[in-house]
Write a protein that holds these residues in place. Structure first.
Motif, PDB file in Angstrom:
ATOM      1  N   ARG A  36       1.017  -1.285  -0.005  1.00 25.91           N
ATOM      2  CA  ARG A  36      -0.110  -0.076  -0.092  1.00 25.91           C
ATOM      3  C   ARG A  36       0.973   1.366   0.042  1.00 25.91           C
ATOM      4  O   ARG A  36       0.373   2.413  -0.553  1.00 25.91           O
ATOM      5  N   ASP A  37       2.194   1.235   0.585  1.00 32.38           N
ATOM      6  CA  ASP A  37       2.810   2.348   0.997  1.00 32.38           C
ATOM      7  C   ASP A  37       4.143   2.520  -0.204  1.00 32.38           C
ATOM      8  O   ASP A  37       4.954   3.528   0.040  1.00 32.38           O
ATOM      9  N   THR A  39       6.461   3.525  -3.043  1.00 34.11           N
ATOM     10  CA  THR A  39       6.919   4.566  -3.628  1.00 34.11           C
ATOM     11  C   THR A  39       7.595   4.232  -4.884  1.00 34.11           C
ATOM     12  O   THR A  39       7.389   4.906  -5.875  1.00 34.11           O
ATOM     13  N   THR A 171      -4.497   4.498   0.934  1.00 37.83           N
ATOM     14  CA  THR A 171      -3.688   4.944  -0.145  1.00 37.83           C
ATOM     15  C   THR A 171      -4.550   4.821  -1.349  1.00 37.83           C
ATOM     16  O   THR A 171      -5.141   3.649  -1.625  1.00 37.83           O
ATOM     17  N   TRP A 173      -4.720   4.158  -5.228  1.00 44.29           N
ATOM     18  CA  TRP A 173      -4.003   3.683  -6.419  1.00 44.29           C
ATOM     19  C   TRP A 173      -4.772   3.498  -7.739  1.00 44.29           C
ATOM     20  O   TRP A 173      -6.027   3.088  -7.600  1.00 44.29           O
ATOM     21  N   PRO A 197      -4.369  13.353  -3.327  1.00 48.04           N
ATOM     22  CA  PRO A 197      -3.025  12.594  -3.593  1.00 48.04           C
ATOM     23  C   PRO A 197      -3.353  10.995  -4.174  1.00 48.04           C
ATOM     24  O   PRO A 197      -4.115  10.371  -3.565  1.00 48.04           O
ATOM     25  N   GLN A 199      -1.304   7.405  -4.617  1.00 43.27           N
ATOM     26  CA  GLN A 199       0.010   6.831  -4.108  1.00 43.27           C
ATOM     27  C   GLN A 199       0.810   6.208  -5.320  1.00 43.27           C
ATOM     28  O   GLN A 199       1.937   6.373  -5.529  1.00 43.27           O
ATOM     29  N   GLY A 200      -0.200   5.672  -6.428  1.00 43.62           N
ATOM     30  CA  GLY A 200       0.559   4.990  -7.626  1.00 43.62           C
ATOM     31  C   GLY A 200      -0.372   4.946  -8.740  1.00 43.62           C
ATOM     32  O   GLY A 200      -1.522   4.607  -8.594  1.00 43.62           O
ATOM     33  N   GLN A 221       5.288  10.342  -8.704  1.00 44.09           N
ATOM     34  CA  GLN A 221       5.511   9.283  -7.672  1.00 44.09           C
ATOM     35  C   GLN A 221       4.892   8.084  -8.307  1.00 44.09           C
ATOM     36  O   GLN A 221       3.680   7.984  -8.441  1.00 44.09           O
ATOM     37  N   SER A 222       5.594   7.023  -8.207  1.00 42.47           N
ATOM     38  CA  SER A 222       5.094   5.591  -8.696  1.00 42.47           C
ATOM     39  C   SER A 222       4.383   5.428  -9.938  1.00 42.47           C
ATOM     40  O   SER A 222       3.139   4.947  -9.627  1.00 42.47           O
TER      41      SER A 222
END
Length: 325
Positions: A36-37, A39, A171, A173, A197, A199-200, A221-222
């Motif tokens: 989940r986190d 990067t 997060t 995605w 935001p 995350q990916g 990011q990602s």
């Protein structure tokens, strides 16, 4: 635990057309839970989102049953639709810590010999969307493909409803294959313009969506884009019209490189012979027709899901799985 590579797909209409009954969607996702986190690049997430981008092509009953038969439910994941269950443009797979939004690409209609015009893996409506190459202004800045922008406008209200339910602990995605990848890219731009935001974002066989100014404004990011071997979809719209790719390229392929002209000549010959056999035998099922036109066969979602699973097993992430608590 018996964890093995997946076999390379059979290049027939049935072997490449999504969704694929019997395919092990999300198998061993309990052993390889979503990062989940993350990067930096994650092989686990690349496979996980590729499986989701493959599954989303299914009708609602197939998607629901496959999801409930997978290990995801034991990890607290729930399934929602982007749109309605019958006319969805994507799925949402979320638990208390992750929200993944996966956009659907072209859904195929190749059921019998009379549907042969569909064998190029492009639905007529989506082809019209893909062919509207005229750039249009983007809310984030720069210009984007007009057809993709119109397609995204059809789902943006549903997307907003989903995102409004996201909690601070989740997060976000976003992913998609083919046209779904283009919609995923526009969804990230939409989120950025709203200050949400992401995350990916992982896309598979994604076409070019916008110009350099648009791409420069996307979150970096990602953000990864995957291209399988000779997949032709990432070559359009053409760069000469000002379009450029977004995301860091991750090329994937099989051990055997394509021989383009052999594929074209042999693929057409085999296809012609098979169609003649079907007509002669009055057998209308097209599932076993060979499909070896390289740029189209390489675009199949099953290739991305299969090869990224196999690549995962060769990475350090495969030797240090993170078991869910």
């Amino acid at each position: 635990m018996n964890i093995h590579p997946r076999p390379i797909p059979q290049e027939t209409v049935e072997g490449l057309r999504p969704p694929l009954p019997g395919y092990p969607y999300f198998a061993h996702s309990d052993y390889f839970p979503f990062r989940r986190d993350a990067t930096a690049y994650s092989a686990v997430n690349a496979w996980w989102l590729a499986d989701a981008s493959f599954l989303v092509y299914g009708k609602s009953d197939f998607v629901s049953q496959t999801f409930h038969d997978s290990p995801l439910t034991k990890q607290g994941y729930q399934l929602e639709w982007l749109g309605t269950a019958d006319e969805n443009r994507g799925i949402v797979i979320a638990n208390e810590s992750v929200m993944s939004i996966v956009f659907r690409g072209t859904r195929l209609q190749t059921h019998n010999v009379f549907d042969l015009a569909e064998i190029t893996l492009i639905d007529q409506n989506d082809f019209w969307t893909d062919s509207q190459f005229v750039p249009a202004a983007s809310r984030l800045g720069g210009c984007v493909h007009e057809g993709f922008r119109e397609a995204f406008s059809d789902v943006s209200d549903w997307l907003d409803e989903i995102i409004q339910r996201k909690t601070a602990d989740q997060t976000l995605w976003i992913a998609g294959h083919s046209l779904g990848g283009a919609l995923a890219t526009l969804a990230v731009a939409h989120c950025a313009a709203m200050g949400v935001p992401v995350q990916g974002i992982y896309t598979y066989g994604c076409p070019r969506v916008g110009d350099a100014e648009f791409v420069a404004r996307l979150p970096r990011q990602s953000h990864y884009r995957f291209v399988h071997r000779d997949d032709w979809v990432p070559t359009v719209p053409p760069e000469i019209l000002g379009y450029t790719h977004a995301g860091a390229l991750r090329a994937i392929g099989t051990a055997t490189p394509r021989k383009f002209w052999d594929d074209v000549t042999k693929g057409i010959d085999e296809l012609s012979a098979s169609v003649k056999s079907i007509v002669r035998e009055m057998r209308w099922d097209m599932g076993d027709l060979p499909f070896k036109i390289s740029g189209l066969a390489d675009h199949a979602a099953v290739y991305y899901a299969t090869l990224l699973w196999n690549e995962l097993l060769e990475t350090p992430e495969a030797t240090t799985p993170r078991l869910p608590s």
